[in-house]
Design a protein around this motif. Sequence first.
Motif, PDB file in Angstrom:
ATOM      1  N   THR A 140      36.313  71.935  76.658  1.00 21.60           N
ATOM      2  CA  THR A 140      35.682  71.058  75.673  1.00 21.60           C
ATOM      3  C   THR A 140      34.648  70.184  76.368  1.00 21.60           C
ATOM      4  O   THR A 140      34.680  70.018  77.594  1.00 21.60           O
ATOM      5  CB  THR A 140      36.729  70.178  74.962  1.00 21.60           C
ATOM      6  N   LEU A 141      33.749  69.626  75.601  1.00 19.26           N
ATOM      7  CA  LEU A 141      32.762  68.700  76.168  1.00 19.26           C
ATOM      8  C   LEU A 141      33.446  67.403  76.589  1.00 19.26           C
ATOM      9  O   LEU A 141      34.473  67.017  76.037  1.00 19.26           O
ATOM     10  CB  LEU A 141      31.660  68.398  75.156  1.00 19.26           C
ATOM     11  N   GLY A 142      32.880  66.761  77.595  1.00 16.85           N
ATOM     12  CA  GLY A 142      33.356  65.441  77.997  1.00 16.85           C
ATOM     13  C   GLY A 142      34.336  65.418  79.143  1.00 16.85           C
ATOM     14  O   GLY A 142      34.744  64.337  79.571  1.00 16.85           O
ATOM     15  N   ILE A 143      34.708  66.587  79.682  1.00 15.93           N
ATOM     16  CA  ILE A 143      35.739  66.592  80.730  1.00 15.93           C
ATOM     17  C   ILE A 143      35.233  66.014  82.046  1.00 15.93           C
ATOM     18  O   ILE A 143      36.037  65.659  82.913  1.00 15.93           O
ATOM     19  CB  ILE A 143      36.333  67.991  80.952  1.00 15.93           C
TER      20      ILE A 143
ATOM     21  N   ARG B 278      30.007  57.794  73.966  1.00 16.30           N
ATOM     22  CA  ARG B 278      30.993  56.752  73.662  1.00 16.30           C
ATOM     23  C   ARG B 278      31.855  57.158  72.470  1.00 16.30           C
ATOM     24  O   ARG B 278      33.078  56.966  72.481  1.00 16.30           O
ATOM     25  CB  ARG B 278      30.286  55.420  73.410  1.00 16.30           C
ATOM     26  N   TRP B 279      31.214  57.720  71.446  1.00 11.47           N
ATOM     27  CA  TRP B 279      31.956  58.184  70.265  1.00 11.47           C
ATOM     28  C   TRP B 279      32.924  59.308  70.646  1.00 11.47           C
ATOM     29  O   TRP B 279      34.077  59.328  70.196  1.00 11.47           O
ATOM     30  CB  TRP B 279      30.963  58.684  69.213  1.00 11.47           C
TER      31      TRP B 279
ATOM     32  N   LEU C  18      38.421  61.501  71.550  1.00 12.35           N
ATOM     33  CA  LEU C  18      39.179  62.473  72.347  1.00 12.35           C
ATOM     34  C   LEU C  18      40.038  61.877  73.446  1.00 12.35           C
ATOM     35  O   LEU C  18      40.907  62.579  73.987  1.00 12.35           O
ATOM     36  CB  LEU C  18      38.224  63.499  72.972  1.00 12.35           C
ATOM     37  N   ASP C  19      39.803  60.607  73.818  1.00 14.71           N
ATOM     38  CA  ASP C  19      40.645  59.998  74.848  1.00 14.71           C
ATOM     39  C   ASP C  19      42.057  59.788  74.321  1.00 14.71           C
ATOM     40  O   ASP C  19      42.287  59.701  73.116  1.00 14.71           O
ATOM     41  CB  ASP C  19      40.065  58.656  75.292  1.00 14.71           C
ATOM     42  N   GLY C  20      42.999  59.691  75.264  1.00 11.60           N
ATOM     43  CA  GLY C  20      44.362  59.338  74.886  1.00 11.60           C
ATOM     44  C   GLY C  20      45.247  60.518  74.583  1.00 11.60           C
ATOM     45  O   GLY C  20      46.087  60.465  73.687  1.00 11.60           O
TER      46      GLY C  20
ATOM     47  N   GLY D  38      22.233  63.076  68.393  1.00 11.65           N
ATOM     48  CA  GLY D  38      22.596  61.975  67.511  1.00 11.65           C
ATOM     49  C   GLY D  38      23.775  61.226  68.067  1.00 11.65           C
ATOM     50  O   GLY D  38      24.232  61.475  69.193  1.00 11.65           O
ATOM     51  N   SER D  39      24.282  60.301  67.272  1.00  5.45           N
ATOM     52  CA  SER D  39      25.418  59.485  67.723  1.00  5.45           C
ATOM     53  C   SER D  39      26.756  60.160  67.434  1.00  5.45           C
ATOM     54  O   SER D  39      27.787  59.751  67.962  1.00  5.45           O
ATOM     55  CB  SER D  39      25.384  58.114  67.054  1.00  5.45           C
TER      56      SER D  39
END
Length: 213
Positions: free
Chosen positions: A103-106, A116-117, A122-124, A207-208
């Motif tokens: 997934t994205l963000g790893i 940030r969004w 996805l955190d936690g 986008g955000s």
Amino acid sequence: MSNVLILGAHGQIASLARTQLLQETNHHLTLFLRNAQRIKHVDASRETVIDGDATDAQQLTTAMQGIDVVYANLGNARIEDQARAVVTAMNNAGIKRLIWISTLGIYDEVPGSFGRWNHQMLDGGYLEHYAAAAQVIEASDLNYTIIRPAWLSNRDVVDYETTQKGEPFKGTEVSRKSIADYVVNLINDPAKEVRHSVGVNQPHTDGSKPSFY
């Protein structure tokens, strides 16, 4: 022709890739999943179905006999355990080529307000498991490609671009059909993107947050 093992074969992306592989190639597919009765319309001349647990290295080793390419479409809170089992089984079976959906963000590679969004969403308990699983894959000596999709849609479109590990992630979304197409391309050209972690997004979706949120 290649012998392709699809782990998590009932998943949405895996189902799309399966259809495309059957339509466009002559590869033989081994479909590995829990509750194998969920797989419908099996082509007995092209497909083998195995009911199994992707955290069980012995079951995976058995399923990998004669396989050329492993495509892992796995996920849940046990994805790190699945990654360890897959690496062990591939080493046991003497197989090198792995296509792994993450997934994205790893790598905290998603910039700006969307990054940030993405962390907020996805955190936690999700991003951490996927990051740990990717570390297992990257620490192996396999010829892996890790695929990091943007947020997934069911749009009937194939349109995507890629970024590499270490580059800022682009866009916010991508269709499952696009990811399936990318997987099929890697299966058909197994020397492509070896030992790379690749972000995949639809162009012009900056986008955000994704358009469907």
